[in-house]
Design a protein around this motif. Structure first.
Motif, PDB file in Angstrom:
ATOM      1  N   ASN A  67       0.729  -1.226  -0.479  1.00 12.08           N
ATOM      2  CA  ASN A  67       0.179   0.116   0.077  1.00 12.08           C
ATOM      3  C   ASN A  67       0.871   1.390   0.076  1.00 12.08           C
ATOM      4  N   GLU A 116       1.887   3.409   2.576  1.00 11.27           N
ATOM      5  CA  GLU A 116       2.116   3.747   3.332  1.00 11.27           C
ATOM      6  C   GLU A 116       3.164   3.850   3.990  1.00 11.27           C
ATOM      7  N   ALA A 169       5.661  -5.979  11.296  1.00 10.40           N
ATOM      8  CA  ALA A 169       4.934  -3.956  11.579  1.00 10.40           C
ATOM      9  C   ALA A 169       4.825  -3.382  10.832  1.00 10.40           C
ATOM     10  N   ASN A 170       5.539  -4.282   9.720  1.00 12.71           N
ATOM     11  CA  ASN A 170       5.011  -3.330   8.090  1.00 12.71           C
ATOM     12  C   ASN A 170       4.941  -4.164   7.236  1.00 12.71           C
ATOM     13  N   ALA A 196       0.674  -4.657   8.478  1.00 13.59           N
ATOM     14  CA  ALA A 196       0.101  -3.331   8.171  1.00 13.59           C
ATOM     15  C   ALA A 196      -0.278  -3.622   6.986  1.00 13.59           C
ATOM     16  N   ARG A 197       0.118  -4.333   5.941  1.00 10.55           N
ATOM     17  CA  ARG A 197       0.541  -4.970   4.926  1.00 10.55           C
ATOM     18  C   ARG A 197       0.845  -3.451   4.038  1.00 10.55           C
ATOM     19  N   ARG A 198       2.331  -2.962   4.468  1.00 11.84           N
ATOM     20  CA  ARG A 198       3.043  -2.464   3.941  1.00 11.84           C
ATOM     21  C   ARG A 198       3.848  -2.838   2.725  1.00 11.84           C
TER      22      ARG A 198
END
Length: 277
Positions: free
Chosen positions: A174, A176, A259-260, A263-265
């Protein structure tokens, strides 16, 4: 300092061979008795380690008669696994001279020096003749390369027609911003995470047809969950693991990457492409 130097410095350990030897000895293994399996936890520097390599490399249909290029080979863990499993001749190239030197020593330890040649160099200027290889792969490499057009063009140049090219990279999920540091970069300055569609576009522009694409996000999350549980149960990390490579920065880089991912970054993506005639 140019980007190649910054990236190489990021990965440089300084005393890596000694650290790996110490990890083996903690397990009662002498270097000359080490196996490809013994080295797997430290020399496969990508999400999922050996399990990811098996899933990914099986799709390349590697045979004993082939000559295969490992781009961004690191310590050569995947090259050793491929040479042992499929019997192919593997050439590896990596920016970080320490990784190449240590990796070749590890090949000596496991008796694969005749099957594998690792060398220092840039993926953006491959030191090989046109149509030199029957196949190629790269694992967690593209995130450190800004000009993926040149990268894929060079790979296409050195591959024969009909060759399979496998990519297992961390790609953007995404818009972000990523949390840094992560294993491949301390800051965004040397991190160029691209979307899967960008890879597909560049591959197709360089004569490849994308035959397979797999999003390994759920596999990655499960991998880190199991790794955390195993470390907790053992009261700390194992003698050999990615913490040996990242040293004191491991405690920050791995949670940031998880964490990335959560968050599906980012997601680890497999792509298998075939070079056209």
């Amino acid at each position: 300092m140019n980007n190649d130097k910054k990236i190489s410095t990021h990965y440089r350990h300084g005393n890596l061979l000694t650290a790996i030897q110490a990890g083996l000895e903690k397990q009662g293994i002498k270097p000359e008795n080490a196996s490809v399996e013994d080295l797997g936890p430290v020399d496969e520097f990508h999400i999922g380690g050996r399990a990811a390599s098996i899933h990914f490399l099986e799709q390349l249909n590697i045979s004993p008669s082939q000559s295969i290029l490992d781009i961004g080979c690191g310590l050569g863990g995947s090259a050793r696994f491929a040479a042992k499993t499929y019997g192919a001749k593997i050439t590896g190239i990596d920016l970080t001279s320490e990784y190449v030197e240590v990796g070749q020593q590890l090949c000596d330890w496991v008796g694969l020096s005749d099957s594998i040649k690792l060398q220092q160099g840039s993926a953006l200027s491959l030191p090989f003749e046109d149509a030199s290889f029957d196949g190629a792969f790269m694992m967690h490499v593209g995130m450190n390369i800004e000009d993926k057009h040149v990268l894929i063009s060079e790979v296409s140049r050195v591959l024969k027609s009909g060759a399979r090219f496998g990519i297992y990279d961390i790609m953007k999920g995404n818009d972000e911003e990523l949390i840094y540091p992560v294993p491949w970069a301390a800051t965004s300055e040397t991190s160029w995470v691209a979307e899967p569609k960008d890879y597909r576009m560049i591959l197709e522009a360089n004569g490849f047809v994308v035959a397979e694409e797999n999003n390994r996000h759920d596999f990655a999350m499960d991998f880190f969950k199991k790794m955390k549980a195993a470390s907790g149960a053992a009261g700390g990390p194992p003698p050999l693991g990615l913490h040996v490579l990242m040293q004191q920065t491991t405690a920050e880089k791995i949670p940031n990457m998880v964490a990335n991912l959560a968050a599906r970054r980012i997601s680890p993506i497999e792509m298998i492409a075939v070079k056209g005639a």
